[in-house]
Design a protein around this motif. Structure first.
Motif, PDB file in Angstrom:
ATOM      1  N   ARG A  95       0.757  -1.203   0.011  1.00  0.00           N
ATOM      2  CA  ARG A  95      -0.054  -0.193  -0.196  1.00  0.00           C
ATOM      3  C   ARG A  95       0.822   1.187  -0.357  1.00  0.00           C
ATOM      4  NH1 ARG A  95      -1.818   3.921   3.808  1.00  0.00           N
ATOM      5  NH2 ARG A  95      -1.276   3.854   5.281  1.00  0.00           N
TER       6      ARG A  95
ATOM      7  N   PHE B  94      -4.097   2.238  -4.584  1.00  0.00           N
ATOM      8  CA  PHE B  94      -3.384   2.330  -3.427  1.00  0.00           C
ATOM      9  C   PHE B  94      -4.810   2.419  -2.536  1.00  0.00           C
ATOM     10  CE2 PHE B  94      -3.324   6.637  -0.397  1.00  0.00           C
ATOM     11  CZ  PHE B  94      -1.954   6.082   0.683  1.00  0.00           C
TER      12      PHE B  94
ATOM     13  N   LEU C 122      -6.192  -0.287  -0.878  1.00  0.00           N
ATOM     14  CA  LEU C 122      -5.541  -0.918  -0.643  1.00  0.00           C
ATOM     15  C   LEU C 122      -5.596  -0.662   0.920  1.00  0.00           C
ATOM     16  CD1 LEU C 122      -1.945  -2.546  -2.345  1.00  0.00           C
ATOM     17  CD2 LEU C 122      -4.052  -3.573  -1.507  1.00  0.00           C
ATOM     18  N   THR C 123      -6.116   0.651   1.358  1.00  0.00           N
ATOM     19  CA  THR C 123      -5.267   1.604   2.192  1.00  0.00           C
ATOM     20  C   THR C 123      -7.267   0.720   2.742  1.00  0.00           C
ATOM     21  OG1 THR C 123      -4.926   3.002   1.815  1.00  0.00           O
ATOM     22  CG2 THR C 123      -5.843   3.695   3.769  1.00  0.00           C
TER      23      THR C 123
ATOM     24  N   SER D 189      -6.643  -2.401   4.932  1.00  0.00           N
ATOM     25  CA  SER D 189      -5.930  -2.468   5.857  1.00  0.00           C
ATOM     26  C   SER D 189      -6.559  -1.657   6.719  1.00  0.00           C
ATOM     27  CB  SER D 189      -4.399  -1.187   5.511  1.00  0.00           C
ATOM     28  OG  SER D 189      -3.542  -0.967   6.301  1.00  0.00           O
TER      29      SER D 189
ATOM     30  N   ASN E 146      -4.296   6.272   8.156  1.00  0.00           N
ATOM     31  CA  ASN E 146      -4.985   5.328   7.032  1.00  0.00           C
ATOM     32  C   ASN E 146      -6.373   6.176   6.651  1.00  0.00           C
ATOM     33  OD1 ASN E 146      -3.112   3.907   6.849  1.00  0.00           O
ATOM     34  ND2 ASN E 146      -4.667   1.761   7.551  1.00  0.00           N
TER      35      ASN E 146
END
Length: 125
Positions: free
Chosen positions: A51, A70, A73-74, A77, A106
């Motif tokens: 990420r 990104f 994936l954040t 996450s 995040n």
């Protein structure tokens, strides 16, 4: 934000490794619970590295695809950090303290990532 997030990730990994050792020695786990939590932690760590790579790449090169990856994936996450902050077998105060800075970074990065996606779409048009 991405620069400081690299340091909080490193600190998070060190703290969680120490906590898994401590919890494994002193707390009774179900037979499969501790290995699954360690596997989830390893997955989250690798996910965070990927990420941050895509975030840096998307920001420096102003690539739309990298920024979209990104941001996606954040979001994944954030779910991982919420698991380690709230839902793992034994949650200690140190777990919450280790997860909170990463959750805050995040959350901010999701907002900035979406802003960058909108800006890049307008520029490329």
């Amino acid at each position: 934000m991405l620069f400081f997030n690299q340091f909080t990730l490193l600190l998070f990994v060190i703290i969680m490794i120490c906590l898994f050792i401590y919890k494994g020695m002193w707390f009774p786990y179900a037979p499969a619970a501790l290995p699954l939590e360690i596997l989830g932690f390893a997955f989250l760590s690798f996910l965070e590295c990927a990420r941050l790579y895509y975030g840096n790449r998307g920001n420096k090169k102003e690539e739309l695809l990298s920024t979209i990856i990104f941001s996606a994936l954040t979001l994944i996450s954030i779910i991982g950090y919420l698991f380690f902050c709230l839902w793992q077998s034994y949650v200690m105060i140190v777990d919450v303290v280790a997860c909170c800075p990463n959750l805050l970074f995040n959350a901010g990065e999701v907002i900035l990532g979406i802003t960058q996606i909108v800006t890049l779409k307008r520029m490329k048009g």
